[in-house]
Design a protein around this motif. Structure first.
Motif, PDB file in Angstrom:
ATOM      1  N   GLY A 160      22.553  -1.942   4.668  1.00  0.00           N
ATOM      2  CA  GLY A 160      21.864  -2.776   5.451  1.00  0.00           C
ATOM      3  C   GLY A 160      20.460  -3.394   4.622  1.00  0.00           C
ATOM      4  N   LEU A 161      19.514  -3.602   5.281  1.00  0.00           N
ATOM      5  CA  LEU A 161      18.187  -4.024   4.552  1.00  0.00           C
ATOM      6  C   LEU A 161      17.055  -3.420   4.916  1.00  0.00           C
ATOM      7  CD1 LEU A 161      19.031  -8.246   5.454  1.00  0.00           C
ATOM      8  CD2 LEU A 161      19.497  -6.799   3.362  1.00  0.00           C
ATOM      9  N   MET A 162      16.083  -3.629   4.196  1.00  0.00           N
ATOM     10  CA  MET A 162      14.693  -3.028   4.511  1.00  0.00           C
ATOM     11  C   MET A 162      13.605  -4.076   4.150  1.00  0.00           C
ATOM     12  SD  MET A 162      11.976  -1.709   2.759  1.00  0.00           S
ATOM     13  CE  MET A 162      11.218  -0.112   1.793  1.00  0.00           C
ATOM     14  N   THR A 163      12.546  -4.247   4.861  1.00  0.00           N
ATOM     15  CA  THR A 163      11.443  -4.917   4.628  1.00  0.00           C
ATOM     16  C   THR A 163      10.031  -4.026   4.815  1.00  0.00           C
ATOM     17  OG1 THR A 163      10.335  -7.115   4.404  1.00  0.00           O
ATOM     18  CG2 THR A 163      10.885  -6.450   6.634  1.00  0.00           C
ATOM     19  N   SER A 164       9.019  -4.201   4.113  1.00  0.00           N
ATOM     20  CA  SER A 164       7.706  -3.979   4.422  1.00  0.00           C
ATOM     21  C   SER A 164       6.868  -5.044   4.756  1.00  0.00           C
ATOM     22  CB  SER A 164       7.056  -2.792   3.307  1.00  0.00           C
ATOM     23  OG  SER A 164       7.751  -1.930   3.157  1.00  0.00           O
ATOM     24  N   ALA A 165       6.651  -5.362   5.974  1.00  0.00           N
ATOM     25  CA  ALA A 165       6.062  -6.355   6.598  1.00  0.00           C
ATOM     26  C   ALA A 165       4.393  -6.094   5.939  1.00  0.00           C
ATOM     27  CB  ALA A 165       5.961  -6.357   7.896  1.00  0.00           C
ATOM     28  N   PRO A 166       3.860  -7.348   5.729  1.00  0.00           N
ATOM     29  CA  PRO A 166       2.197  -7.165   5.404  1.00  0.00           C
ATOM     30  C   PRO A 166       1.613  -6.133   6.402  1.00  0.00           C
ATOM     31  CG  PRO A 166       3.018  -9.600   5.447  1.00  0.00           C
ATOM     32  CD  PRO A 166       4.101  -8.529   6.078  1.00  0.00           C
ATOM     33  N   TYR A 167       0.626  -5.563   5.537  1.00  0.00           N
ATOM     34  CA  TYR A 167      -0.354  -4.837   6.429  1.00  0.00           C
ATOM     35  C   TYR A 167      -1.098  -5.570   7.213  1.00  0.00           C
ATOM     36  CZ  TYR A 167      -4.212  -1.621   7.929  1.00  0.00           C
ATOM     37  OH  TYR A 167      -4.952  -1.191   8.925  1.00  0.00           O
ATOM     38  N   THR A 168      -1.253  -5.280   8.741  1.00  0.00           N
ATOM     39  CA  THR A 168      -1.950  -6.173   9.705  1.00  0.00           C
ATOM     40  C   THR A 168      -2.356  -5.286  10.724  1.00  0.00           C
ATOM     41  OG1 THR A 168      -1.735  -7.881  11.188  1.00  0.00           O
ATOM     42  CG2 THR A 168       0.145  -6.665  10.588  1.00  0.00           C
TER      43      THR A 168
END
Ligand SMILES: *Cc1c(COP(=O)(O)O)cnc(C)c1O
Length: 233
Positions: A160-168
């Motif tokens: 599958g896939l992974m992401t780290s979205a921006p800190y917010t």
């Protein structure tokens, strides 16, 4: 601080359930990966005794140390941090999933080390969905081409896939990135039904996991909300 981790875990699991309910999803579809980086092994034990099984770590040295201390009985170790190719050999037989495959070169190295050990390593491809300068990961544009090459490597399986979205502080602002990830995930699944085993969409952290679940996450990586703030000093 008694039962601090256990209580936090309960809270997070309950939030996951709520987010699933709101999204019309079954809560069994979402796995909690407890991110124990920088925390002592005792914290892992406390979480494990409270029923947590999957743990995410960012640093090779730390995985090796915790693995030596705790082994992998009732613990699934996941590598979620940036991985240098020369360190693959230290974790290849300790972790069950590498979330952070961010280059063809790294995929090739994992393939080589896994083949040497006679095993198949499950991997996720990391995507820099928000195009942040500071982040690792494939760009959305190059992903398909890269997948086409990585699927042919022996000894690894794209799960599958992974992401780290921006800190917010505003989780809604990451919804657009989670939507993009779900699209990419479905595209790959459709384009490579045989060569991949697309079942894990790893996205959502302490600040935004509910939104990530609404957008199709199947694995949230939560550290701070379980173990408390990290101290890097
Ligand atoms: C540290 C980390 C997390 C956990 O972040 P929190 O905000 O503490 O929940 C998740 N994913 C990755 C890749 C991380 O490095």
């Amino acid at each position: 601080m008694e039962k601090y981790i256990e209580n936090n875990l309960k809270q997070v699991l309950s939030n996951i359930e709520k987010a699933c309910l709101a999204a019309g999803r079954d809560s069994h579809e979402v796995t909690l990966c407890a991110v124990s980086k920088t925390k002592p092994w005792q914290a892992v034990v406390e979480a494990k005794e409270a029923g947590q099984k999957v743990f995410g770590e960012n640093y090779v040295q730390e995985i090796v140390e915790k693995f030596e201390k705790l082994g992998n009985t009732d613990i699934d170790w996941h590598m979620i941090g940036h991985l240098q190719t020369n360190k693959v050999k230290y974790i290849i037989d300790k972790v069950v999933l590498i979330h952070s495959v961010d280059s063809l070169h790294l995929a090739e190295k994992i393939s080589k080390e896994a083949t040497k050990k006679g095993l198949t390593m499950d991997i996720l491809l990391e995507v820099n969905a928000a195009k942040e300068e500071s982040k690792w990961g494939f760009s959305a544009d190059e992903l398909m081409d890269q997948v086409a090459q990585i699927v042919s490597l022996p000894g690894i399986k794209i799960k599958g896939l992974m992401t780290s979205a921006p800190y917010t502080t505003d989780p809604e602002s990451n919804r657009v990135h989670f939507k993009l990830m779900k699209q990419l995930f479905d595209q790959i699944k459709e384009a490579f039904p045989e060569q991949t085993d697309m079942s894990v969409l790893s996205m959502g952290m302490s600040g935004d996991y509910s939104v990530a679940i609404e957008e199709g996450s199947t694995m949230v990586r939560v550290g701070t909300a379980i173990f408390g703030e990290r101290d890097y000093h």
